[in-house]
Each structure stands twice: as C-alpha cells, then as structure tokens.
Design an enzyme around this catalytic site. Structure first.
Site, short mmCIF file in Angstrom:
data_model
loop_
_atom_site.label_atom_id
_atom_site.label_comp_id
_atom_site.label_asym_id
_atom_site.label_seq_id
_atom_site.Cartn_x
_atom_site.Cartn_y
_atom_site.Cartn_z
N ARG A 154 0.84 -1.11 0.08
CA ARG A 154 0.10 -0.09 -0.04
C ARG A 154 0.88 1.23 -0.01
O ARG A 154 2.16 1.20 0.09
CB ARG A 154 -0.93 0.04 1.19
CG ARG A 154 -0.46 -0.57 2.45
CD ARG A 154 0.44 0.24 3.30
NE ARG A 154 0.39 1.53 3.40
CZ ARG A 154 1.19 2.57 3.42
NH1 ARG A 154 2.52 2.07 3.64
NH2 ARG A 154 0.93 3.68 3.88
N GLY A 155 0.27 2.21 -0.07
CA GLY A 155 1.13 3.67 -0.24
C GLY A 155 1.05 3.85 -1.70
O GLY A 155 1.51 3.09 -2.63
N ALA A 156 1.02 5.11 -2.13
CA ALA A 156 0.58 5.47 -3.36
C ALA A 156 1.74 4.91 -4.61
O ALA A 156 1.49 4.36 -5.44
CB ALA A 156 0.16 6.97 -3.56
N ARG A 214 -7.47 -0.13 -6.69
CA ARG A 214 -7.65 0.84 -5.82
C ARG A 214 -8.01 2.10 -6.34
O ARG A 214 -7.37 2.56 -7.43
CB ARG A 214 -6.56 0.96 -4.60
CG ARG A 214 -6.43 -0.24 -3.70
CD ARG A 214 -5.63 0.17 -2.43
NE ARG A 214 -6.06 0.99 -1.59
CZ ARG A 214 -5.65 1.25 -0.60
NH1 ARG A 214 -4.21 1.16 -0.29
NH2 ARG A 214 -6.19 2.39 0.35
N GLN A 262 -1.76 2.45 9.88
CA GLN A 262 -0.43 2.49 9.11
C GLN A 262 0.72 3.35 10.06
O GLN A 262 1.68 2.89 9.94
CB GLN A 262 -0.55 3.15 7.93
CG GLN A 262 -1.59 2.36 6.85
CD GLN A 262 -2.99 2.81 7.03
OE1 GLN A 262 -3.45 3.15 7.91
NE2 GLN A 262 -3.66 2.75 5.63
N ASP A 313 -1.83 10.80 -1.88
CA ASP A 313 -2.22 9.85 -2.82
C ASP A 313 -2.63 10.44 -4.16
O ASP A 313 -2.59 9.58 -5.32
CB ASP A 313 -3.48 9.18 -2.15
CG ASP A 313 -3.00 8.11 -1.33
OD1 ASP A 313 -2.82 8.48 -0.26
OD2 ASP A 313 -2.95 7.13 -1.57
N ASN A 371 -5.34 12.62 0.79
CA ASN A 371 -4.27 11.72 1.54
C ASN A 371 -5.19 10.84 2.64
O ASN A 371 -6.27 11.08 2.69
CB ASN A 371 -3.16 12.54 2.15
CG ASN A 371 -2.04 11.62 2.84
OD1 ASN A 371 -1.41 10.73 2.19
ND2 ASN A 371 -1.59 12.08 4.05
N LYS A 372 -4.46 10.15 3.31
CA LYS A 372 -5.01 9.20 4.30
C LYS A 372 -6.20 9.91 5.19
O LYS A 372 -5.80 11.11 5.76
CB LYS A 372 -4.09 8.46 5.25
CG LYS A 372 -4.61 7.60 6.26
CD LYS A 372 -5.53 6.54 5.61
CE LYS A 372 -5.07 5.61 4.66
NZ LYS A 372 -6.17 4.88 3.84
O1 MRU Z 1 -4.45 3.35 2.28
P1 MRU Z 1 -2.97 3.49 2.23
O2 MRU Z 1 -2.14 2.84 3.09
O3 MRU Z 1 -2.62 3.02 0.68
O4 MRU Z 1 -2.68 4.89 2.16
C1 MRU Z 1 -1.42 5.60 2.19
C2 MRU Z 1 -1.57 7.04 2.32
O5 MRU Z 1 -2.35 7.49 2.41
C3 MRU Z 1 -0.07 7.68 2.09
O6 MRU Z 1 0.01 8.80 2.95
C4 MRU Z 1 0.12 8.02 0.85
O7 MRU Z 1 -0.03 7.10 -0.28
C5 MRU Z 1 1.48 8.66 0.74
S1 MRU Z 1 2.72 7.34 0.57
C6 MRU Z 1 4.20 7.91 0.18
#
Ligand code: MRU
Length: 350
Positions: A45-47, A88, A195, A236, A246-247
């Site tokens: 996970r993470g963009a 996603r 996370q 994201d 973002n999250k």
């Molecule tokens: O749902 P996730 O864990 O994929 O969400 C991740 C985030 O929101 C991160 O902050 C974002 O992707 C930046 S990652 C460098």
C-alpha cells in the site's frame, strides 16, 4: 533499506504490510492476479508503492502471456491493465504507472513479442529505481524546511514501506536527520487501518529515528503543548490547484496545524500530481469495508449492524498546505502555477 517490493525470478516479492510490526514476512506474487489481490488487500500500500507494484504486475502478466500474435497479446495486455487498474481508486500513481506501461507497449509494437516482454520488465524495474531516486531528491529539497530540532508530526505511513524505498514524507525526515537535525517524530496511529502505529513507528525505529506514537485524537493537544514544530505527510493524489488527497485524518491535522501556526508540508513525487483533476472535489475517494472500523485486530469493538462510514482518504484544501515538496523542487501557492511549472519542466526535459 527495507525492501518493500522486488522483482525476482520467482515473481514479485512483497513485504506483507498486513503482518507488520509483529511479523516480518514476505510473499511472492507469481502472477498479475496475485499482485492485484496484494494491492486490494493492502499487503502492499502507499501511492508510489502501489504504482510500482502495478507496473511489475503488468510486466509479469505480459511476460507470462502465451499469446503468439500481436492482436492476441494486445488483448491480454489490456485485460491485465484493466484488472490492475480496478484495485484501488484514489492513488493516481496506480493509473500513472499503468499508463506508462501502455505507452511503452505502444512504442514497441513493431518488435517481436519476446522483445516486447523483456522491455516491459525493464520498464517496470526502471520505475522501481526512479521512485527511490525521486524520494532521495525530495529529501534533498525538503530537509531544509524542517526545523533544526523539535517535533515533526506525520500521519499514516509515507515511508519506505509506501514507496519503492526511502519514502516521501519520511524520506524528507530521513534526509533532515542525516543532515544533523535533531527531530522527534510524532506518528499518528492512523485509525482505522493503523498505518502509523504498525508501519511508521516500526520503520522509523528500525532506523533509530526518535519516534513517539500518539492516538489520532492527541494531535491537537500535542500542538497546543508546543511539542510539534512542523507537520509533513505524503499524498495519494494532488489536484492541479494543490488540493491534497491523503489518508483519512490528514485534513483534521492540517486544520489543527493552521490554528497553531505550524507549517503543514506535503511530500510527493510528480507522479502523484494529477493536472487533469482541477480541484479536490474531482478526486475519487475509496470507501473501505465497515469491518475496518467495527473490528480491531479481529475483535469486534462496535455493536452489530451499526451504521459505519469508512472513507479511506480525505481532501485537504490547498489553503492549508504550506508547500508541496517534489523531486523537481518545492511548490508554493498559487499551486495552479507552481505545480504546472514543475510538471512541464519534467515534460520538457524528457
Ligand atoms: O491506504 P494506504 O495505506 O494506501 O494510504 C496511504 C497514504 O495515504 C499515504 O499517506 C500516501 O499514499 C502517501 S505514500 C508515500
């Protein structure tokens, strides 16, 4: 450096982020469907990490294709791209990465199928290397913005685990610490998927960076007590006007930061900037399962049948964002101009 994802002869190897911090386990995805599942279930996970994983998924699917003719191969390639694109919706890096693989495929149409496969694998591996380089460049641009000493709050995990390595927001923190700054990182636990507590605290502690874990609802109190000197998060998707998805919970942190006159920085690669989306209202927000809210570590913590909202992301309007740190430099308001300028500078140099 933590190996978040890796192309191997046996398949794409991922650190299983659903098992951290108590178990450091790796899974090897042997076909593109397994990579799609790993993205959907947040093993990865993470963009930026999602983007690189998807590119590797496209490459793996293409490599394993039995197609003998270009039209057959192309049909299969399309299916692979569509399956991965449906995993996603919010992180634009996913679509950026798949588009880049499509562009590569189109540039190779005249070549034999075996050569196209090899080139697609090479392209995915290039994206892996480029992502780490982009994070290091963000670190170089962003480190100066952080204080010489003090508390830096972050939300979710925008670290090595969310990228091919080094991290975006945590990359800036890493670079600042490497330059001698004395920082204590406050990690929001980041309900409901945690996370922050499971991943950010784990990866920063592994690097020996002082880390304090707080529940999300403590951020305001920490700011009021003067413990936070800057906030830095990842993204994201960043709209053309600088609105940042973002999250979930990032928006609340940004509003609190403004109230306390604390700078709020966003670190993200140019592949997260979506100039085709004018403002945050056009960013699709992923809704995730209610069980993420009603259950904690498999235990029910809410009444049966309770109504639940579980948007995985929120949008922070650009007026709360002090600066956006990219690998090509730092953008400041007005973001319509500064972001377009950075994106175009990349287009001109490539
Ligand atoms: O749902 P996730 O864990 O994929 O969400 C991740 C985030 O929101 C991160 O902050 C974002 O992707 C930046 S990652 C460098």
């Amino acid at each position: 450096m933590i190996k978040t994802l890796e192309w191997t002869d046996a398949g794409v190897r991922l650190i299983d982020q659903t098992k951290l911090p108590t178990e450091e386990l790796y899974v090897t995805c042997k076909n593109y469907e397994e990579i799609a599942d790993a993205i959907r279930t947040m093993i990865v996970r993470g963009a930026p990490a999602i983007g690189v994983a998807a590119a590797m998924g496209v490459a793996l699917g293409a490599k394993q294709s039995p197609a003998k003719t270009l039209p057959e191969f192309e049909r299969e390639f399309d299916t692979i791209c569509n399956v991965l694109a449906s995993t996603r919706p919010t992180a634009v890096n996913l679509f950026w990465a798949i588009r880049r693989m499509r562009v590569k495929f189109n540039s190779l149409r005249a070549r034999p199928i075996e050569e196209i496969k090899e080139e697609l694998v090479a392209e995915a591996q290039r994206m892996h290397v480029e992502d780490i380089a982009a994070n290091k460049a963000m670190g170089r641009h962003g480190a100066a913005l952080l204080p010489e000493r003090g508390g830096v709050l972050t939300h979710c995990n925008a670290g090595a685990l969310a990228t091919a390595g080094y991290g975006t927001a945590l990359g800036v923190i890493r670079a600042a610490v490497a330059s001698g700054k004395q920082l204590n990182v406050f990690a929001d636990e980041t309900r409901p998927f945690l996370q922050g507590s499971r991943l950010t605290a784990w990866e920063l502690m592994k690097d020996g960076i002082p880390t304090t874990l707080i529940a999300d609802n403590m951020a305001g109190a920490m700011m009021r007590l003067g413990k936070i000197d800057a906030v830095i998060v990842g993204a994201d998707r960043i709209a053309a006007n600088g609105d940042v998805a973002n999250k979930i919970g990032t928006y609340s942190v940004a509003v609190l930061a403004k109230e306390h006159r604390i700078p709020f920085y966003v670190a993200a690669p140019i592949s997260t900037v979506d100039l085709k989306t004018g403002d945050g209202s056009g960013i699709p927000i992923e809704q995730r399962a209610a069980s993420e809210v009603t259950h904690l570590a498999g235990r029910q913590i809410a009444p049966d049948e309770v109504n639940v909202e579980n948007p995985a992301f929120d949008v922070t309007p650009n007026r709360y964002v002090s600066a956006i740190i990219t690998e090509l430099g730092v953008a400041r308001a007005p973001y319509e101009e500064s972001l377009a300028k950075l994106v175009n500078s990349r287009a001109q140099s490539s």
